[in-house]
Design a protein around this motif. Structure first.
Motif, PDB file in Angstrom:
ATOM      1  N   GLU A 175      24.088  69.047 152.036  1.00 18.73           N
ATOM      2  CA  GLU A 175      23.086  68.062 152.434  1.00 18.73           C
ATOM      3  C   GLU A 175      23.440  67.554 153.823  1.00 18.73           C
ATOM      4  O   GLU A 175      24.623  67.395 154.144  1.00 18.73           O
ATOM      5  CB  GLU A 175      23.034  66.895 151.444  1.00 18.73           C
ATOM      6  CG  GLU A 175      22.469  67.295 150.097  1.00 18.73           C
ATOM      7  CD  GLU A 175      22.333  66.122 149.138  1.00 18.73           C
ATOM      8  OE1 GLU A 175      21.650  66.269 148.109  1.00 18.73           O
ATOM      9  OE2 GLU A 175      22.896  65.042 149.427  1.00 18.73           O
ATOM     10  N   PHE A 192      19.175  65.546 153.443  1.00 20.34           N
ATOM     11  CA  PHE A 192      18.243  66.637 153.201  1.00 20.34           C
ATOM     12  C   PHE A 192      19.003  67.882 152.722  1.00 20.34           C
ATOM     13  O   PHE A 192      20.006  68.274 153.332  1.00 20.34           O
ATOM     14  CB  PHE A 192      17.471  66.970 154.475  1.00 20.34           C
ATOM     15  CG  PHE A 192      16.594  65.850 154.958  1.00 20.34           C
ATOM     16  CD1 PHE A 192      15.271  65.763 154.545  1.00 20.34           C
ATOM     17  CD2 PHE A 192      17.094  64.869 155.802  1.00 20.34           C
ATOM     18  CE1 PHE A 192      14.463  64.726 154.974  1.00 20.34           C
ATOM     19  CE2 PHE A 192      16.295  63.828 156.235  1.00 20.34           C
ATOM     20  CZ  PHE A 192      14.972  63.754 155.815  1.00 20.34           C
ATOM     21  N   LYS A 210      14.222  72.551 154.900  1.00 24.45           N
ATOM     22  CA  LYS A 210      12.769  72.524 154.828  1.00 24.45           C
ATOM     23  C   LYS A 210      12.208  71.532 155.837  1.00 24.45           C
ATOM     24  O   LYS A 210      12.778  70.461 156.057  1.00 24.45           O
ATOM     25  CB  LYS A 210      12.317  72.129 153.423  1.00 24.45           C
ATOM     26  CG  LYS A 210      12.737  73.095 152.321  1.00 24.45           C
ATOM     27  CD  LYS A 210      12.000  74.411 152.414  1.00 24.45           C
ATOM     28  CE  LYS A 210      12.363  75.318 151.240  1.00 24.45           C
ATOM     29  NZ  LYS A 210      11.660  76.625 151.321  1.00 24.45           N
ATOM     30  N   ASP A 211      11.084  71.887 156.460  1.00 29.64           N
ATOM     31  CA  ASP A 211      10.421  70.933 157.339  1.00 29.64           C
ATOM     32  C   ASP A 211       9.322  70.216 156.560  1.00 29.64           C
ATOM     33  O   ASP A 211       9.073  70.497 155.392  1.00 29.64           O
ATOM     34  CB  ASP A 211       9.868  71.613 158.598  1.00 29.64           C
ATOM     35  CG  ASP A 211       8.805  72.667 158.284  1.00 29.64           C
ATOM     36  OD1 ASP A 211       8.265  72.637 157.161  1.00 29.64           O
ATOM     37  OD2 ASP A 211       8.528  73.506 159.144  1.00 29.64           O
ATOM     38  N   LYS A 212       8.652  69.275 157.225  1.00 31.30           N
ATOM     39  CA  LYS A 212       7.667  68.453 156.530  1.00 31.30           C
ATOM     40  C   LYS A 212       6.425  69.230 156.113  1.00 31.30           C
ATOM     41  O   LYS A 212       5.626  68.739 155.315  1.00 31.30           O
ATOM     42  CB  LYS A 212       7.273  67.270 157.409  1.00 31.30           C
ATOM     43  CG  LYS A 212       6.582  67.647 158.713  1.00 31.30           C
ATOM     44  CD  LYS A 212       6.256  66.401 159.521  1.00 31.30           C
ATOM     45  CE  LYS A 212       5.550  66.737 160.825  1.00 31.30           C
ATOM     46  NZ  LYS A 212       5.218  65.523 161.602  1.00 31.30           N
ATOM     47  N   GLY A 214       6.673  72.190 154.670  1.00 32.27           N
ATOM     48  CA  GLY A 214       7.061  73.075 153.584  1.00 32.27           C
ATOM     49  C   GLY A 214       7.721  74.350 154.041  1.00 32.27           C
ATOM     50  O   GLY A 214       8.202  75.139 153.217  1.00 32.27           O
ATOM     51  N   SER A 216      10.557  76.503 156.717  1.00 30.40           N
ATOM     52  CA  SER A 216      11.993  76.397 156.984  1.00 30.40           C
ATOM     53  C   SER A 216      12.228  76.202 158.475  1.00 30.40           C
ATOM     54  O   SER A 216      11.474  76.722 159.313  1.00 30.40           O
ATOM     55  CB  SER A 216      12.734  77.646 156.495  1.00 30.40           C
ATOM     56  OG  SER A 216      12.608  77.765 155.091  1.00 30.40           O
ATOM     57  N   ASP A 249       9.586  63.379 150.520  1.00 28.04           N
ATOM     58  CA  ASP A 249       9.571  63.814 151.923  1.00 28.04           C
ATOM     59  C   ASP A 249      10.717  64.773 152.208  1.00 28.04           C
ATOM     60  O   ASP A 249      11.375  64.717 153.260  1.00 28.04           O
ATOM     61  CB  ASP A 249       9.646  62.601 152.869  1.00 28.04           C
ATOM     62  CG  ASP A 249       8.367  61.796 152.878  1.00 28.04           C
ATOM     63  OD1 ASP A 249       7.325  62.355 152.488  1.00 28.04           O
ATOM     64  OD2 ASP A 249       8.407  60.609 153.246  1.00 28.04           O
ATOM     65  N   PHE A 250      11.021  65.658 151.237  1.00 25.89           N
ATOM     66  CA  PHE A 250      12.014  66.723 151.363  1.00 25.89           C
ATOM     67  C   PHE A 250      13.440  66.211 151.567  1.00 25.89           C
ATOM     68  O   PHE A 250      14.306  66.925 152.060  1.00 25.89           O
ATOM     69  CB  PHE A 250      11.658  67.681 152.512  1.00 25.89           C
ATOM     70  CG  PHE A 250      10.340  68.358 152.325  1.00 25.89           C
ATOM     71  CD1 PHE A 250      10.229  69.477 151.507  1.00 25.89           C
ATOM     72  CD2 PHE A 250       9.193  67.866 152.938  1.00 25.89           C
ATOM     73  CE1 PHE A 250       9.006  70.095 151.307  1.00 25.89           C
ATOM     74  CE2 PHE A 250       7.966  68.489 152.745  1.00 25.89           C
ATOM     75  CZ  PHE A 250       7.873  69.613 151.916  1.00 25.89           C
ATOM     76  N   GLY A 251      13.713  64.943 151.179  1.00 29.35           N
ATOM     77  CA  GLY A 251      15.060  64.412 151.319  1.00 29.35           C
ATOM     78  C   GLY A 251      15.369  63.378 150.255  1.00 29.35           C
ATOM     79  O   GLY A 251      14.484  62.919 149.518  1.00 29.35           O
ATOM     80  N   GLU A 283      13.141  62.714 139.670  1.00 30.31           N
ATOM     81  CA  GLU A 283      13.228  62.537 141.118  1.00 30.31           C
ATOM     82  C   GLU A 283      14.341  61.574 141.525  1.00 30.31           C
ATOM     83  O   GLU A 283      14.498  61.283 142.713  1.00 30.31           O
ATOM     84  CB  GLU A 283      11.899  62.008 141.663  1.00 30.31           C
ATOM     85  CG  GLU A 283      10.728  62.942 141.407  1.00 30.31           C
ATOM     86  CD  GLU A 283       9.397  62.306 141.765  1.00 30.31           C
ATOM     87  OE1 GLU A 283       8.530  63.024 142.300  1.00 30.31           O
ATOM     88  OE2 GLU A 283       9.220  61.097 141.514  1.00 30.31           O
TER      89      GLU A 283
END
Length: 575
Positions: A175, A192, A210-212, A214, A216, A249-251, A283
């Motif tokens: 991470e 992240f 991953k970016d916002k 979806g 890479s 938000d991918f984090g 989550e």
């Protein structure tokens, strides 16, 4: 100090077997707390206990002997815990940087830590402390390099090592934290999921995350902003005011459980955005901190990585809630407090001496009642407490709103040392005190005196020894205390600014008076100039009149000359 302190043979620096003569400024290490307090070596009294023979007699600069009095604390200390004052900070010859090992002046003592961030171009520095775990912001003037004193020689640690044994491998899941603004989303403070792509050397890695949208993206990240995947802990159940990480938000974002909405849904408050979100149980995860190769649970306890993890990250595990079934944890409690005053001896503050209590292989008895949670309360006949509940007030206490929001499982172990007929009454008092402290902390306002929060914090330390879970309340108090300290700093700075304004206003008044004098003088000069101009015009007119008269006289003289020459010529020529 009087006659009793005179003529003692150990007051001679040579006979004492050390190099700290009376009057020497020294620093004393409190081993339990890991902090150094400044003091002065003072004369030994004439008659001292045999156990204090060979020790130094020190008067502390900031610690008080008694609450409410101005007398400084005197104490006999072992020579081994004393050292001279270290070289002044300016001898370091450099500004502090990230990873510098330093000592920070905090609560009247010097605490060892590491600079982990530079703020406002170096005007403020973030220092992380390991024991007890904490992170605070300081002005550079409150920091100094960490100097070690051994065999009469000072050595400077300077930088914290890069821990090469903690290097990450290509393909390893990790991470990362991103210390930048992401446009619509501020990524700072989140972790992240990522994969190590390559080792770039010099403590930097290329990672894929991953970016916002979806997809890479590959990004270069420093070692200090990478941590391994945290261990999976607990059964997925969370209590009110428990600190957690929430995935969106991918984090993973740090938050605080505010309430349980329904079976698998929680309301979570996020400080970074000052907002509340409803999150499903999958989550969420317990909040952990990765420091110096160890996972730390809230409060500073160490969390062990699972046995399948690599040996370079092994550590012990401690969490009183999530590890009841599978682990025998190792728990540390750090309590604070010494009576103290500030550097100038004006503001008196009180803390308890920091102590560390390590309990090996602690496992909370499953029969211990979870007070405030009716679903998990064991029958009274099976409760493993040092007393029997006879008083009818327990039913009222256990139905209190505070205990419904913050269920407790106190063990009341310190009561074992008391007479049996005293234990239940004191336990009831502890329960009432806990509810009062929680309610008082919820009523706290920013305008309340700092001492109110400090008193509550001291009460929490006492309650913690009885098994109360006080992490959430302490976090609120610490946040307020930090805010009050920042307020004090800003008020002090404002006072300095006002003093400068006052000085400059006085100077401005002096300049205005000078300008008025100059202006008045200029006015008088201008009047004199006008008079002079009038006089000059008169003189010019008079000069013109005189010049005209002179010219008229000259012409008359010429006329007379011509007439005379004419008469003379006629006579001489016989005309």
């Amino acid at each position: 100090m009087g006659e009793e302190e005179a003529e003692h043979p150990q007051n001679s620096p040579l006979s004492a077997g050390h190099h700290f003569p009376v009057g020497s400024a020294v620093e004393v290490l409190e081993n339990d707390a890991g902090v150094r307090f400044v003091g002065t070596v003072v004369p030994l009294p004439r008659n001292i206990d045999p156990e204090n023979q060979g020790k130094l007699h020190v008067r502390y600069k900031a610690l008080l002997a008694r609450k409410g009095h101005s007398d400084r604390l005197h104490e006999f200390v072992d020579v081994s815990s004393v050292r001279p004052m270290p070289p002044p900070p300016h001898k370091a010859g450099k500004r502090f940087e990230v990873n510098d090992v330093v000592e920070a002046y905090y609560k009247d003592g010097w605490w060892e830590g590491v600079v982990t961030a530079v703020v406002d171009g170096g005007e403020r520095l973030v220092v992380t402390f390991e024991d007890p775990p904490d992170e605070l912001e300081f002005a550079p003037s409150r920091l100094r390099p960490l100097w070690d004193w051994a065999d009469g020689v000072w050595t400077w640690a300077q930088r914290k090592g890069e821990n090469v044994n903690l290097a990450f491998n290509v393909g390893e899941k990790v991470e990362v934290s991103i210390e930048r603004d992401g446009g619509d989303c501020d990524f700072r403070g989140a972790w992240f999921p990522a994969v190590i792509v390559r080792d770039l050397g010099n403590g930097a890695y290329s990672v894929e995350l991953k970016d916002k949208n979806g997809g890479s993206v590959e990004e270069e990240v420093e070692f200090a902003r990478i941590r391994p995947f945290p261990p999976i802990l607990g059964d997925g159940k969370f209590g009110v005011f428990e600190k957690v990480d929430a995935f969106f938000d991918f984090g993973w974002w740090s938050g605080l459980i505010m309430k349980k909405v329904k079976m698998n849904e929680y309301s979570v408050f996020f400080e970074h955005s000052d907002s509340t979100k409803k999150m499903d149980r999958p989550e969420l995860r317990p909040h952990l901190e990765w420091k110096d190769g160890k996972w730390l649970i809230e409060g500073g306890s160490e969390a062990a990585t699972p046995k399948s993890s690599k040996s370079r990250r092994k550590s012990t595990f401690s969490d009183s809630r999530v590890s009841l079934k599978k682990h025998k944890p190792q728990i540390e409690h750090a309590n604070e407090g010494t009576e103290r005053v500030d550097e100038d001896g004006d503001d008196v503050e009180y803390d308890r001496e920091r102590r560390s209590k390590r309990i090996q292989d602690v496992q909370i008895p499953p029969m211990l009642p979870l007070i405030g949670d009716d679903d998990s309360r064991a029958p009274s006949s099976a409760q493993k407490l040092p007393f029997v509940k006879h008083n009818a007030i327990w039913k009222s206490i256990e139905s209190m709103e505070v205990l419904r929001r913050m269920p407790q499982r106190p063990h009341f172990e310190p009561l074992i040392a008391l007479k049996e007929n005293q234990r239940e009454g004191l336990a009831i008092g502890c329960m009432v005190t806990f509810t009062n402290v929680v309610e008082a902390s919820c009523r706290l306002k920013f305008s309340d005196p700092k001492s109110v929060a400090e008193d509550l914090q001291e009460m929490l330390l006492e309650l913690e020894t009885y098994g109360f879970q006080v992490g959430a309340v302490r976090e609120r108090l610490m946040k307020l205390l930090k805010a009050k300290e920042e307020e004090e700093r800003l008020v002090s700075r404002a006072k300095g600014i006002m003093e400068q304004i006052e000085v400059r206003s006085g100077r401005r008044g002096e300049i205005e008076r000078d300008m008025r004098v100059i202006s008045e003088h200029l006015g008088r000069l201008q009047e004199q100039l006008k008079l002079a101009e009038v006089e000059m015009e008169k003189e010019v007119e008079e000069i013109g009149r005189l010049q005209a008269g002179l010219e008229e006289d000259r012409q008359q003289v010429e006329s007379l000359r011509a007439d005379f020459e004419g008469v003379t010529a006629s006579v001489c020529n016989g005309d």
